[in-house]
Design a protein around this motif. Sequence first.
Motif, mmCIF file in Angstrom:
data_model
loop_
_atom_site.group_PDB
_atom_site.id
_atom_site.type_symbol
_atom_site.label_atom_id
_atom_site.label_comp_id
_atom_site.label_asym_id
_atom_site.label_seq_id
_atom_site.Cartn_x
_atom_site.Cartn_y
_atom_site.Cartn_z
ATOM 1 N N LEU A 105 0.825 -1.211 0.000
ATOM 2 C CA LEU A 105 0.000 0.000 0.000
ATOM 3 C C LEU A 105 0.855 1.256 0.000
ATOM 4 O O LEU A 105 0.578 2.216 -0.730
ATOM 5 C CB LEU A 105 -0.916 0.012 1.231
ATOM 6 N N LEU A 106 1.905 1.263 0.799
ATOM 7 C CA LEU A 106 2.778 2.428 0.894
ATOM 8 C C LEU A 106 3.467 2.711 -0.434
ATOM 9 O O LEU A 106 3.475 3.855 -0.922
ATOM 10 C CB LEU A 106 3.821 2.199 1.996
ATOM 11 N N LEU A 107 4.017 1.680 -1.052
ATOM 12 C CA LEU A 107 4.730 1.868 -2.312
ATOM 13 C C LEU A 107 3.793 2.211 -3.461
ATOM 14 O O LEU A 107 4.133 3.005 -4.336
ATOM 15 C CB LEU A 107 5.547 0.619 -2.644
ATOM 16 N N SER A 108 2.600 1.634 -3.458
ATOM 17 C CA SER A 108 1.649 1.937 -4.530
ATOM 18 C C SER A 108 1.210 3.396 -4.473
ATOM 19 O O SER A 108 0.948 4.018 -5.499
ATOM 20 C CB SER A 108 0.434 1.015 -4.459
ATOM 21 N N TYR A 109 1.169 3.964 -3.265
ATOM 22 C CA TYR A 109 0.819 5.381 -3.133
ATOM 23 C C TYR A 109 1.823 6.256 -3.880
ATOM 24 O O TYR A 109 1.473 7.281 -4.466
ATOM 25 C CB TYR A 109 0.781 5.776 -1.656
ATOM 26 N N PHE A 110 3.094 5.839 -3.862
ATOM 27 C CA PHE A 110 4.133 6.606 -4.540
ATOM 28 C C PHE A 110 4.368 6.131 -5.974
ATOM 29 O O PHE A 110 5.372 6.490 -6.595
ATOM 30 C CB PHE A 110 5.439 6.536 -3.748
ATOM 31 N N GLY A 111 3.457 5.303 -6.488
ATOM 32 C CA GLY A 111 3.502 4.935 -7.900
ATOM 33 C C GLY A 111 4.219 3.650 -8.214
ATOM 34 O O GLY A 111 4.376 3.299 -9.385
ATOM 35 N N GLU A 112 4.642 2.888 -7.201
ATOM 36 C CA GLU A 112 5.304 1.609 -7.452
ATOM 37 C C GLU A 112 4.271 0.494 -7.347
ATOM 38 O O GLU A 112 3.996 -0.034 -6.269
ATOM 39 C CB GLU A 112 6.454 1.405 -6.459
ATOM 40 N N GLU A 113 3.703 0.152 -8.485
ATOM 41 C CA GLU A 113 2.555 -0.753 -8.514
ATOM 42 C C GLU A 113 2.930 -2.228 -8.512
ATOM 43 O O GLU A 113 2.078 -3.087 -8.338
ATOM 44 C CB GLU A 113 1.708 -0.460 -9.774
ATOM 45 N N GLU A 114 4.216 -2.545 -8.734
ATOM 46 C CA GLU A 114 4.611 -3.941 -8.908
ATOM 47 C C GLU A 114 5.081 -4.602 -7.614
ATOM 48 O O GLU A 114 5.562 -5.725 -7.629
ATOM 49 C CB GLU A 114 5.730 -4.034 -9.957
ATOM 50 N N ALA A 115 4.997 -3.900 -6.509
ATOM 51 C CA ALA A 115 5.521 -4.451 -5.246
ATOM 52 C C ALA A 115 4.745 -5.698 -4.835
ATOM 53 O O ALA A 115 3.536 -5.809 -5.050
ATOM 54 C CB ALA A 115 5.434 -3.395 -4.148
ATOM 55 N N GLU A 116 5.458 -6.644 -4.239
ATOM 56 C CA GLU A 116 4.848 -7.870 -3.725
ATOM 57 C C GLU A 116 4.854 -7.851 -2.204
ATOM 58 O O GLU A 116 5.595 -7.090 -1.578
ATOM 59 C CB GLU A 116 5.621 -9.084 -4.249
ATOM 60 N N ALA A 117 4.026 -8.694 -1.605
ATOM 61 C CA ALA A 117 3.941 -8.763 -0.142
ATOM 62 C C ALA A 117 5.336 -8.939 0.446
ATOM 63 O O ALA A 117 6.116 -9.779 -0.002
ATOM 64 C CB ALA A 117 3.035 -9.902 0.271
ATOM 65 N N CYS A 118 5.644 -8.137 1.466
ATOM 66 C CA CYS A 118 7.030 -8.020 1.929
ATOM 67 C C CYS A 118 7.429 -9.047 2.974
ATOM 68 O O CYS A 118 8.610 -9.345 3.128
ATOM 69 C CB CYS A 118 7.262 -6.620 2.492
ATOM 70 N N GLY A 119 6.481 -9.569 3.739
ATOM 71 C CA GLY A 119 6.832 -10.462 4.827
ATOM 72 C C GLY A 119 7.485 -9.753 5.994
ATOM 73 O O GLY A 119 7.952 -10.393 6.931
ATOM 74 N N ASN A 120 7.514 -8.426 5.962
ATOM 75 C CA ASN A 120 8.194 -7.668 7.018
ATOM 76 C C ASN A 120 7.295 -6.536 7.530
ATOM 77 O O ASN A 120 7.750 -5.413 7.743
ATOM 78 C CB ASN A 120 9.517 -7.093 6.493
ATOM 79 N N CYS A 121 6.024 -6.859 7.717
ATOM 80 C CA CYS A 121 5.094 -5.927 8.357
ATOM 81 C C CYS A 121 4.126 -6.756 9.206
ATOM 82 O O CYS A 121 4.039 -7.977 9.055
ATOM 83 C CB CYS A 121 4.339 -5.082 7.334
ATOM 84 N N ASP A 122 3.380 -6.085 10.061
ATOM 85 C CA ASP A 122 2.493 -6.822 10.966
ATOM 86 C C ASP A 122 1.378 -7.540 10.233
ATOM 87 O O ASP A 122 0.930 -8.615 10.644
ATOM 88 C CB ASP A 122 1.929 -5.877 12.032
ATOM 89 N N VAL A 123 0.916 -6.987 9.109
ATOM 90 C CA VAL A 123 -0.178 -7.622 8.365
ATOM 91 C C VAL A 123 0.306 -8.897 7.681
ATOM 92 O O VAL A 123 -0.398 -9.908 7.668
ATOM 93 C CB VAL A 123 -0.787 -6.643 7.339
ATOM 94 N N CYS A 124 1.515 -8.863 7.118
ATOM 95 C CA CYS A 124 2.068 -10.083 6.515
ATOM 96 C C CYS A 124 2.310 -11.146 7.592
ATOM 97 O O CYS A 124 2.103 -12.335 7.367
ATOM 98 C CB CYS A 124 3.377 -9.772 5.800
ATOM 99 N N GLN A 125 2.749 -10.701 8.754
ATOM 100 C CA GLN A 125 3.069 -11.628 9.832
ATOM 101 C C GLN A 125 1.815 -12.265 10.416
ATOM 102 O O GLN A 125 1.764 -13.467 10.665
ATOM 103 C CB GLN A 125 3.827 -10.876 10.931
#
Length: 612
Positions: A379-399
């Motif tokens: 969500l954070l990266l898409s706000y700045f125009g990076e639409e190709e990001a994948e789930a990071c595994g390093n945030c509370d929602v992924c965890q």
Amino acid sequence: MNHLQTAQSVLNEAFGFDSFRPGQEEIVDRLLAGRNVLAVMPTGAGKSLCYQIPAIVRDGLTIVVSPLVALMNDQAAALEANGVAVACIHSGKSRENNVMDWRNVQGGDVKILYLSPERLMTERMLTVLDAIKPGMFIVDEAHCISKWGTGFRPDYAALEHLKARYPDATIGGFTATADATTRSDIADKLFGGDGDTVVHGFDRPNIWLGVVPKTQWRNQLMEFLETRRGQSGIVYCASRRLTEEVASFLSENGIRGLPYHAGMSNEDRQQNQELFMSDEAIVMVATIAFGMGIDKSDIRFVFHLNLPGSMEAYYQEIGRAGRDGAPADAFMIYGLDDIRTRRQFIEQDSSEEEYKRKEHKRLDTLLAYCEATQCRRVLLLSYFGEEEAEACGNCDVCQNPPTLIDGTTEAQMLLSAVVRSGERFGANHIIDILTGSSTERIISLGHDKLPTFGVGNEHSKLFWRAFIRQAVAGGYLVIDIGRFGGLRLSRTGRLVLKGAQQFYYREISNPKTTSRSARSESRTDDFSDVDRELYQRLKRLRRELADERNVPAYVIFADRTLQEITREKPGNLEQMSAVNGVGPKKLEDFGKLFLDAVSDHLNAADDASASS
């Protein structure tokens, strides 16, 4: 030798680096070719070198516009330590020193001149610069020029006249924080859109992201800090009063917390900042007045005690953590009061309705981030125009992916209570209606006679507060600032009330503040192979040298340079010169001192080994 080869030589010979970091060479190349450039790069990516090297290579004077005296002084000191001719003219220096610097500029002995926007854009300064004809203007923290961006500064607005006055000069703008709208506005103001906008990634994968509802901030803050004692960090607060309160609270609980806000004297702010920069175990408790230009690489966490102003502000503030590339944490707690306060700030800030509308939308985006049901980084990266990001595994929602529950029935109870009470009361009063609380105010208004009185008493007040927060963040309810913060239904809220749309909410449970992703916890520390005793010895030496010269520690050597010295343990000046960040000037000034420190440490270790 072409200009890029020359730039590579300067990078190596003046700054002591073997190669450019990702993204730097492209920007250097464009500025050397005379192209106007707006560069957007994440914090810690090496923005300064991108304009300092072209300034050194190009003919003529480069003017760097900087918003803070401390930032100008630090960058100038770092350049001087590498043997670069630089000048700073500002009100924090004596008239004699300013006059001396100006004479050096006029004599052609200076490559880079640092000025504030206020000083640069006076007619007197511009008139004398007309005769010098600067070849390049660099606007640092360029987002400050845009009303659409975070941190707008009126003093920056006049910079849009630079290009017309100096049409042959190259203009560069640098920032770590700008969405597409803000980038377009900056480029238009700085060079009429006639230039290149270069965006080099917003992702900071080493920073763990987490957000939970605010319940009892003191307990939540202490729970978070308990496992981080001895680490450097920042706690951001929305007000000066809260900043002082939190700093005192931390100190009372055995954590060295220092306040920093605009209401303090310059001397007190400077003293606290210098302590924070030099010590590894200080928590800076600050308003947004703190942070711009802070170059401390080992900040291990940023804790938001209140909701930031926007996604841009949030990104900029968390970007101060983990600049050394090692794992760091960005954690936020927020509640309905924060949302109401932010809405009030927007309404009070400007009379321009279009600006207010835009800022409310920005806040909506941040609220959606806070209540995310998918990877926060996406969500954070898409706000700045990076639409190709994948789930990071390093945030509370992924965890811990949230469980979504159909709450249409509860939503209809809530929305009905809001409508039947006149859409003019805040969350606490609505919760009293739902839970059947016969308060004096409820009875005096006759709200104990409403059909919705007590319909939600199977849920706790804590549940309803979290539920309302999600309804507001999701756009089903609106906090009406014009009516003293009362709740009213949005169009989608009315659809839910009529049964034309369903409402899903995140499962509501007691928030935890200490969890981190498995990836973050299991990750090997990038510096685990460093001899910690030697490293601390080198840091003490660096601190002594910095204090003697009255400059920040990183001006002597960056942390990464010290870590490489610790690993390689050079035995002579030739070996020391091969360390990244050790250029000829620093080798001459500091090389022997650090070699002696390494030698003393190794001898002491040998003696200890022999005696055992």
